[in-house]
Design a protein around this motif. Structure first.
Motif, short mmCIF file in Angstrom:
data_model
loop_
_atom_site.label_atom_id
_atom_site.label_comp_id
_atom_site.label_asym_id
_atom_site.label_seq_id
_atom_site.Cartn_x
_atom_site.Cartn_y
_atom_site.Cartn_z
N TYR A 181 0.84 -1.21 0.00
CA TYR A 181 0.00 0.00 0.00
C TYR A 181 0.87 1.26 0.00
CZ TYR A 181 -3.32 3.56 1.64
OH TYR A 181 -4.07 4.70 1.77
N VAL A 182 0.58 2.18 -0.88
CA VAL A 182 1.32 3.45 -0.95
C VAL A 182 0.45 4.59 -0.42
CG1 VAL A 182 2.49 5.10 -2.45
CG2 VAL A 182 2.65 2.63 -2.92
N ASN A 183 -0.69 4.80 -1.05
CA ASN A 183 -1.62 5.81 -0.59
C ASN A 183 -2.97 5.60 -1.28
OD1 ASN A 183 -1.71 7.28 -3.18
ND2 ASN A 183 0.36 7.98 -2.66
N SER A 184 -3.93 6.41 -0.88
CA SER A 184 -5.26 6.34 -1.50
C SER A 184 -5.52 7.55 -2.39
CB SER A 184 -6.34 6.27 -0.40
OG SER A 184 -6.23 5.08 0.34
N GLY A 185 -4.42 8.12 -2.85
CA GLY A 185 -4.53 9.29 -3.71
C GLY A 185 -3.77 10.46 -3.12
N THR A 186 -3.80 11.57 -3.78
CA THR A 186 -3.12 12.77 -3.30
C THR A 186 -4.06 13.97 -3.33
OG1 THR A 186 -2.28 13.33 -5.50
CG2 THR A 186 -0.85 11.99 -4.06
N VAL A 187 -3.78 14.93 -2.47
CA VAL A 187 -4.51 16.19 -2.44
C VAL A 187 -3.51 17.31 -2.72
CG1 VAL A 187 -5.71 17.86 -0.98
CG2 VAL A 187 -6.33 15.44 -0.87
N THR A 188 -3.84 18.13 -3.71
CA THR A 188 -2.98 19.26 -4.08
C THR A 188 -3.71 20.56 -3.76
OG1 THR A 188 -1.97 17.99 -5.88
CG2 THR A 188 -1.74 20.39 -5.95
N LEU A 189 -3.08 21.42 -2.98
CA LEU A 189 -3.66 22.72 -2.66
C LEU A 189 -3.52 23.64 -3.86
CD1 LEU A 189 -4.89 24.55 -0.42
CD2 LEU A 189 -2.56 25.34 0.01
N LEU A 190 -4.64 24.17 -4.33
CA LEU A 190 -4.63 25.07 -5.47
C LEU A 190 -4.61 26.54 -5.05
CD1 LEU A 190 -7.19 23.24 -7.79
CD2 LEU A 190 -4.70 23.05 -7.77
N SER A 191 -5.27 26.85 -3.95
CA SER A 191 -5.27 28.23 -3.47
C SER A 191 -5.61 28.25 -1.99
CB SER A 191 -6.29 29.07 -4.24
OG SER A 191 -7.61 28.60 -4.02
N PHE A 192 -5.24 29.33 -1.33
CA PHE A 192 -5.51 29.50 0.09
C PHE A 192 -5.80 30.96 0.36
CE2 PHE A 192 -4.01 30.65 4.36
CZ PHE A 192 -4.69 29.74 5.15
N ALA A 193 -6.85 31.23 1.12
CA ALA A 193 -7.20 32.62 1.43
C ALA A 193 -7.84 32.69 2.81
CB ALA A 193 -8.17 33.18 0.38
N VAL A 194 -7.59 33.77 3.51
CA VAL A 194 -8.23 34.03 4.80
C VAL A 194 -9.28 35.11 4.57
CG1 VAL A 194 -7.93 34.82 7.17
CG2 VAL A 194 -6.14 33.44 6.08
N GLU A 195 -10.54 34.75 4.80
CA GLU A 195 -11.64 35.67 4.56
C GLU A 195 -12.39 35.95 5.85
OE1 GLU A 195 -14.07 33.78 1.67
OE2 GLU A 195 -12.61 33.98 0.03
N SER A 196 -12.86 37.16 6.02
CA SER A 196 -13.64 37.49 7.20
C SER A 196 -15.03 36.88 7.06
CB SER A 196 -13.75 39.01 7.37
OG SER A 196 -14.39 39.58 6.24
N GLU A 197 -15.55 36.33 8.16
CA GLU A 197 -16.86 35.70 8.16
C GLU A 197 -17.92 36.69 8.62
OE1 GLU A 197 -18.18 32.38 7.65
OE2 GLU A 197 -16.40 32.24 6.40
N SER A 198 -18.92 36.91 7.80
CA SER A 198 -20.03 37.78 8.19
C SER A 198 -21.01 36.99 9.04
CB SER A 198 -20.74 38.33 6.96
OG SER A 198 -19.85 39.09 6.17
N THR A 199 -21.62 37.65 10.01
CA THR A 199 -22.57 36.99 10.90
C THR A 199 -24.00 37.44 10.61
OG1 THR A 199 -22.50 38.72 12.60
CG2 THR A 199 -20.79 37.01 12.69
N PHE A 200 -24.94 36.73 11.21
CA PHE A 200 -26.35 37.08 11.11
C PHE A 200 -26.59 38.52 11.55
CE2 PHE A 200 -30.45 37.29 13.44
CZ PHE A 200 -31.31 37.07 12.38
N LEU A 201 -25.98 38.90 12.66
CA LEU A 201 -26.18 40.25 13.17
C LEU A 201 -25.60 41.31 12.24
CD1 LEU A 201 -25.56 39.85 17.01
CD2 LEU A 201 -27.69 39.76 15.74
N ASP A 202 -24.52 40.97 11.52
CA ASP A 202 -23.96 41.92 10.55
C ASP A 202 -25.00 42.27 9.48
OD1 ASP A 202 -21.47 42.02 11.78
OD2 ASP A 202 -20.69 40.32 10.62
N TYR A 203 -25.72 41.24 9.02
CA TYR A 203 -26.74 41.48 7.98
C TYR A 203 -27.93 42.26 8.56
CZ TYR A 203 -24.19 38.38 4.87
OH TYR A 203 -23.23 37.82 4.08
#
Length: 369
Positions: free
Chosen positions: A74-96
């Motif tokens: 057994y070697v692995n069950s596949g690979t995952v490649t990261l294509l992009s990464f970003a940190v975004e602010s999360e809006s809340t119910f109260l913000d709306y």
């Protein structure tokens, strides 16, 4: 086979994961419609690694520990490649809400014969001179909270499953106030008044069809999809649903609109179908089409009947649990549509005569969901 997928990390966890030596374990599953997802494997990474973005350091082998132990080659069950990464602010119910989003509240009440004769004390629609019935209690508990998020306090109120005068026509979408052009009632008291009036004029009949009232609210929700309005439909019912297929189709179609559905089941009937509509375990589908998001919350009223007679506390618990999913459902719609909260309106200048503790009419968030 190559699959592109997105995943997110909750903001409160992200703050912890930014610390050195903190690891992130990612589990990979093969998604199944019935909810029985198959485990493929896992890998570990860190915030620091992910923050590098697409690079040779962000290609991960997905390992299934059980397969690794059993199979020597057994070697692995596949690979995952990261294509992009970003940190975004999360809006809340109260913000709306602070940004001006209005909640449009609509009530639909079950007038089917299974509720019993309203003139008899055994009926779920019995109008006692001493206390509210289950329908009125549920409506009041939910309405008293949600009305604070609607500036004009005008609420459409519908009934379904009754024969209407003068010709005995069966309707599954009739206005409680008798006004076909404008079914809105003034405040929760206005809804209760129209409800009691309808009980004296219509004949309880059947069957228990939800699709017409769901479609009614969805039609209105579809007219404004810019984030300024969000519709909430409260259905109060006692029985087993008769038009399950049509209701599922209506809900799947409504899931892409700015609306949520609350179902409160009163009485002692079996509510298995309501649990299915709730979609917490398995997202509902119709004609092979999956609902884009979960928009239904179901609760049985009987779970909130306080044997000690403390209706205030039990109805507060009902309102809390009934409304628990609305904030996340609203935010999920806004996020899916790419709608950001609007800036809160500037506070009006306070006149010297105005008390600092005074809250001007229409100010949001007197009560929190």
């Amino acid at each position: 086979m190559q699959v592109n997928a997105q995943f997110g990390i909750l903001p409160r966890l992200l703050l912890r994961l930014r610390k050195p030596r903190r690891t992130i374990k990612v589990e990979v599953y093969d998604w199944d419609r019935d909810g029985s997802h198959d485990f493929i494997g896992e890998f570990t990474t860190s915030y620091r690694e992910l923050a590098r973005g697409q690079s040779q350091f962000n290609i991960y082998e997905v390992i299934n520990p059980k397969k690794k132990m059993k199979k020597k080659k057994y070697v692995n069950s596949g690979t995952v490649t990261l294509l992009s990464f970003a940190v975004e602010s999360e809006s809340t119910f109260l913000d709306y809400i602070k940004g001006g989003t209005q909640i449009n509240f609509t009530v639909a009440i079950d007038f089917t014969a299974s509720n019993g004769n309203p003139s008899q004390s055994t009926s779920l629609h019995y109008m006692s001179p001493y206390q509210l019935n289950a329908y009125a209690l549920a409506l009041t508990a939910v309405g008293e909270i949600i009305q604070h998020y609607d500036s004009d306090k005008m609420f459409p109120a519908l009934g379904f499953g009754a024969k209407l005068p003068p010709d005995g026509r069966v309707s599954h979408e009739f206005p409680l106030n008798g006004n076909q052009e404008n079914p809105s009632c003034c405040g929760i008291d206005g809804i209760l008044e129209a409800y009691h009036s309808s009980l004296r004029t219509v004949q309880l009949y059947g069957p228990t069809n939800f699709a017409p009232v769901v479609t009614h609210v969805a039609r209105n929700a579809a007219t404004v999809q810019d984030g300024s309005q969000y519709s909430v439909l409260l259905i109060i019912t006692d029985g087993v649903i008769s038009d399950m297929a049509q209701t599922k189709e209506a809900i799947v179609n409504a899931a892409k609109l700015p609306m949520s559905i609350i179902i409160v089941g009163v009485g002692q009937a079996e509510f298995d179908a309501m649990v299915e509509l709730d979609g917490d375990d398995v997202r509902i589908s119709s004609r092979g089409k999956l609902a884009e998001r979960d928009i239904v919350q179901f609760v049985p009223f009987r779970d909130y009947v306080d044997r000690t007679g403390n209706h205030v506390l039990s109805m507060a618990r009902l309102a809390r649990d009934v409304l628990a999913e609305i904030p996340d459902q609203l935010v999920s719609y806004m996020k899916a549509q790419g709608i950001r909260p609007r800036p809160p309106p500037a506070a009006p200048a306070q006149s010297p005569a105005q008390s600092p503790a005074h809250s001007p009419p229409g100010s949001p968030l007197h009560t929190n969901i």
